[in-house]
Design a protein around this motif. Structure first.
Motif, PDB file in Angstrom:
ATOM      1  N   ILE A 292     -14.957 -19.989 -40.635  1.00  0.00           N
ATOM      2  CA  ILE A 292     -14.696 -19.317 -39.359  1.00  0.00           C
ATOM      3  C   ILE A 292     -15.656 -18.147 -39.162  1.00  0.00           C
ATOM      4  O   ILE A 292     -16.099 -17.872 -38.040  1.00  0.00           O
ATOM      5  CB  ILE A 292     -13.228 -18.849 -39.284  1.00  0.00           C
ATOM      6  CG1 ILE A 292     -12.292 -20.056 -39.162  1.00  0.00           C
ATOM      7  CG2 ILE A 292     -13.005 -17.899 -38.097  1.00  0.00           C
ATOM      8  CD1 ILE A 292     -10.823 -19.716 -39.321  1.00  0.00           C
TER       9      ILE A 292
ATOM     10  N   ALA B 243      -7.830 -19.218 -34.623  1.00  0.00           N
ATOM     11  CA  ALA B 243      -7.942 -20.125 -35.770  1.00  0.00           C
ATOM     12  C   ALA B 243      -7.326 -19.502 -37.011  1.00  0.00           C
ATOM     13  O   ALA B 243      -6.658 -20.191 -37.798  1.00  0.00           O
ATOM     14  CB  ALA B 243      -9.411 -20.476 -36.016  1.00  0.00           C
TER      15      ALA B 243
ATOM     16  N   TYR C 243     -18.883 -19.457 -37.792  1.00  0.00           N
ATOM     17  CA  TYR C 243     -18.704 -19.756 -36.370  1.00  0.00           C
ATOM     18  C   TYR C 243     -18.672 -18.448 -35.557  1.00  0.00           C
ATOM     19  O   TYR C 243     -19.230 -18.382 -34.449  1.00  0.00           O
ATOM     20  CB  TYR C 243     -17.405 -20.536 -36.159  1.00  0.00           C
ATOM     21  CG  TYR C 243     -17.046 -20.743 -34.711  1.00  0.00           C
ATOM     22  CD1 TYR C 243     -17.505 -21.852 -34.012  1.00  0.00           C
ATOM     23  CD2 TYR C 243     -16.237 -19.825 -34.024  1.00  0.00           C
ATOM     24  CE1 TYR C 243     -17.187 -22.047 -32.680  1.00  0.00           C
ATOM     25  CE2 TYR C 243     -15.913 -20.009 -32.693  1.00  0.00           C
ATOM     26  CZ  TYR C 243     -16.391 -21.115 -32.021  1.00  0.00           C
ATOM     27  OH  TYR C 243     -16.070 -21.305 -30.698  1.00  0.00           O
ATOM     28  N   THR C 244     -18.028 -17.431 -36.108  1.00  0.00           N
ATOM     29  CA  THR C 244     -17.850 -16.177 -35.379  1.00  0.00           C
ATOM     30  C   THR C 244     -19.178 -15.527 -35.026  1.00  0.00           C
ATOM     31  O   THR C 244     -19.318 -14.908 -33.964  1.00  0.00           O
ATOM     32  CB  THR C 244     -16.985 -15.199 -36.205  1.00  0.00           C
ATOM     33  OG1 THR C 244     -15.734 -15.815 -36.498  1.00  0.00           O
ATOM     34  CG2 THR C 244     -16.736 -13.907 -35.448  1.00  0.00           C
TER      35      THR C 244
ATOM     36  N   LEU D 134     -11.460 -23.585 -32.958  1.00  0.00           N
ATOM     37  CA  LEU D 134     -12.880 -23.279 -32.835  1.00  0.00           C
ATOM     38  C   LEU D 134     -13.519 -24.133 -31.739  1.00  0.00           C
ATOM     39  O   LEU D 134     -14.343 -23.638 -30.950  1.00  0.00           O
ATOM     40  CB  LEU D 134     -13.590 -23.509 -34.162  1.00  0.00           C
ATOM     41  CG  LEU D 134     -13.168 -22.622 -35.340  1.00  0.00           C
ATOM     42  CD1 LEU D 134     -14.042 -22.880 -36.553  1.00  0.00           C
ATOM     43  CD2 LEU D 134     -13.192 -21.146 -34.967  1.00  0.00           C
TER      44      LEU D 134
ATOM     45  N   PRO E 228     -11.916 -17.483 -32.792  1.00  0.00           N
ATOM     46  CA  PRO E 228     -11.897 -17.272 -34.243  1.00  0.00           C
ATOM     47  C   PRO E 228     -10.598 -16.631 -34.720  1.00  0.00           C
ATOM     48  O   PRO E 228     -10.069 -16.990 -35.773  1.00  0.00           O
ATOM     49  CB  PRO E 228     -13.092 -16.350 -34.479  1.00  0.00           C
ATOM     50  CG  PRO E 228     -14.003 -16.586 -33.320  1.00  0.00           C
ATOM     51  CD  PRO E 228     -13.093 -16.851 -32.165  1.00  0.00           C
TER      52      PRO E 228
ATOM     53  N   GLN F 289     -16.581 -26.773 -37.594  1.00  0.00           N
ATOM     54  CA  GLN F 289     -15.489 -27.691 -37.249  1.00  0.00           C
ATOM     55  C   GLN F 289     -15.640 -29.023 -37.985  1.00  0.00           C
ATOM     56  O   GLN F 289     -14.667 -29.591 -38.495  1.00  0.00           O
ATOM     57  CB  GLN F 289     -15.465 -27.965 -35.731  1.00  0.00           C
ATOM     58  CG  GLN F 289     -15.117 -26.754 -34.885  1.00  0.00           C
ATOM     59  CD  GLN F 289     -16.335 -26.018 -34.398  1.00  0.00           C
ATOM     60  OE1 GLN F 289     -17.100 -25.472 -35.192  1.00  0.00           O
ATOM     61  NE2 GLN F 289     -16.526 -25.972 -33.088  1.00  0.00           N
TER      62      GLN F 289
ATOM     63  N   SER G 182      -7.445 -25.198 -37.328  1.00  0.00           N
ATOM     64  CA  SER G 182      -8.532 -24.226 -37.242  1.00  0.00           C
ATOM     65  C   SER G 182      -9.744 -24.835 -36.553  1.00  0.00           C
ATOM     66  O   SER G 182     -10.385 -24.201 -35.708  1.00  0.00           O
ATOM     67  CB  SER G 182      -8.921 -23.740 -38.644  1.00  0.00           C
ATOM     68  OG  SER G 182      -7.861 -23.047 -39.247  1.00  0.00           O
TER      69      SER G 182
END
Length: 474
Positions: free
Chosen positions: A75, A232, A78-79, A332, A229, A440, A328
């Motif tokens: 995560i 998630a 991704y953030t 996302l 985020p 993901q 999660s």
């Protein structure tokens, strides 16, 4: 060593509050990587805590910690891309709060003392509240206050329940520490009346944080307003922390021979949650709220399976593990959809398959997994729960369970089809960068791999976690 695992993200979070954007993003990912490494070392070595009267490495705690650490690391990657695309007013507050949130959730998994666990779960509320109010809108402020007030009331009830469990020790156990390990070991000597009362208050209290109906009302608003985020983390990780408190207390109930009492209440709350999700998911017009009600459903499944006992506990733990990974991923992906379409309403999305094909694959695969399609783990977990419930003679309850899941699937599928294939004139505003897609994919791939192959060490951890409640998977 044990305490370092939650002190590291706590210190990093405090530092992140004062760092510029670029360094803060780097620290977020770096801390996630370090935390994942420390968690695996803790799992491998199982050292004793310095403050061993308060903290301990337990199988159920380690299982939750590994999930938390892996999810946070992916995560956090991704953030970084999400923060570049979105407009967040105070990024340092966001990244700092995420790291402190990680620290408090880690503390929950390593807490063995009944009051330290309560403190840690309450700390997760305070750490995550700023994440919900990131956008500083009227709706997000309302959702934040709703979250804080409702969860704080629930946590207050859990505090009362913890005190009642301590009362059950009586004068004969005055010198015994109030740790879950000690209480489970001496469960036969505890006063059953106080123990029952304590369990009810703890279930309602931590059940509020877990999202069990009818205490679930904070969850749809918080998940809808929080950045993806944060959503998630709230759905994939925070709910598990609350379940851990219930799980540990239920172990004491089973050891005391009160499994029929605790199991029956867990099944009732589980079915109520599934029915609530079935009722509201049919007419949801926002995809993030739809995912929130899906989380309520899955928490109900987990509670129901834990209450059934035996093979049902194994199914509940499997559902918990795969729900964290898949949900999660879905949140996302919903973040990409929000950035691409600029709207949370389902009617203002559509044709995801052409507009954002990479996100579509992750979103649709996530839907298949969370809906219980084989070979995803949710199917395996639900199958174990159903078999255990029939074997235990809960025919009416398991029938309601199955029918409710069918209703939820129908409502969920209808909305996902609209998002994926309905025609729309909306121009996609976001580019699908690698960092905003492959986390993901990795989450879904991990879930898929665990359906076919569970390492012996991980399987042993699961078995050790459920032994006290599973009764040898009868």
């Amino acid at each position: 060593m044990v305490e370092i695992v939650f002190l590291t993200p706590f210190v990093a979070g405090l530092v992140a509050f004062f760092l510029p954007k670029s360094i803060g993003r780097f620290l977020l990912v770096l801390t996630g990587a370090v935390h994942l490494t420390l968690s695996f070392m803790l799992w491998r070595d199982k050292p004793q805590a310095v403050f061993d009267q308060y903290f301990a490495v337990t199988p159920e705690g380690m299982l939750s910690l590994l999930v938390i650490s892996l999810l946070f690391f992916l995560i956090s990657i991704y953030t970084v891309g999400f923060l570049k695309e979105s407009q967040i007013r105070s990024e340092s507050l966001f990244t700092g709060s995420m790291l402190v949130f990680l620290a408090t959730m880690t503390m929950v998994t390593l807490s063995d003392h009944i009051m330290v666990l309560w403190i840690a779960i309450e700390a997760t509320t305070l750490a995550s509240a700023p994440l919900i109010n990131t956008h500083r809108s009227a709706a997000s402020l309302e959702a934040t206050w709703k979250y804080v007030v409702i969860c704080s009331v629930g946590i207050a009830m859990a505090l009362l329940g913890s005190v009642l469990v301590a009362f059950s020790m009586g004068q004969g156990n005055a010198d015994m520490p109030t740790s879950f390990s000690a209480l489970a070991g001496a469960a036969k000597t505890l006063d059953p009346l106080w123990l029952k009362a304590g369990f009810v208050f703890i279930l309602v209290g931590y059940g509020t944080k877990m999202g069990l109906a009818p205490m679930h009302t904070w969850l749809p608003d918080a998940h809808s307003e929080a950045p993806s985020p944060a959503s998630a983390l709230l759905s994939g990780v925070l709910l598990n922390c609350a379940y851990l408190g219930i799980f540990k207390t239920n172990k004491i109930m089973v050891a005391a021979g009160l499994q029929d009492f605790s199991g029956g209440i867990l099944m009732v709350f589980g079915l109520l949650s599934i029915l609530a999700a079935a009722t509201f998911i049919l007419k949801q017009n926002e995809y993030k709220r739809m995912l929130a009600y899906s989380s309520i459903e899955n928490m109900g499944i987990i509670a129901f399976g834990t209450g059934v006992g035996g093979l049902g506990v194994y199914g509940a733990v499997i559902c918990m593990l795969h729900h964290s990974l898949i949900k999660s991923s879905l949140f996302l992906s919903s973040g990409n959809i929000l950035l691409g379409y600029g709207d949370r309403l389902i009617k203002n999305t559509g044709n995801l398959v052409k507009g954002m094909p990479r996100t579509f694959v992750a979103f649709f695969a996530g839907f298949a997994g969370i809906a219980g399609f084989p070979p995803f783990g949710i199917f395996i977990g639900e199958f174990c729960i159903v078999v255990a419930a029939f074997k235990a003679g809960f025919h009416v309850a398991v029938t309601v369970f199955i029918l409710s899941l069918c209703v939820i699937f129908a409502g969920f599928a209808n909305q996902v089809m609209k998002i994926s294939f309905d025609e729309t004139d909306t121009v996609i505003k976001m580019k699908e960068t690698i960092s905003m897609v492959w986390p993901q994919y990795l989450l879904l791939l991990t879930s898929l791999v665990l359906c076919f192959f569970i390492p012996d060490s991980l399987n042993q951890t699961i078995s050790d976690a459920i032994t006290a409640i599973g009764g040898g998977l009868r």
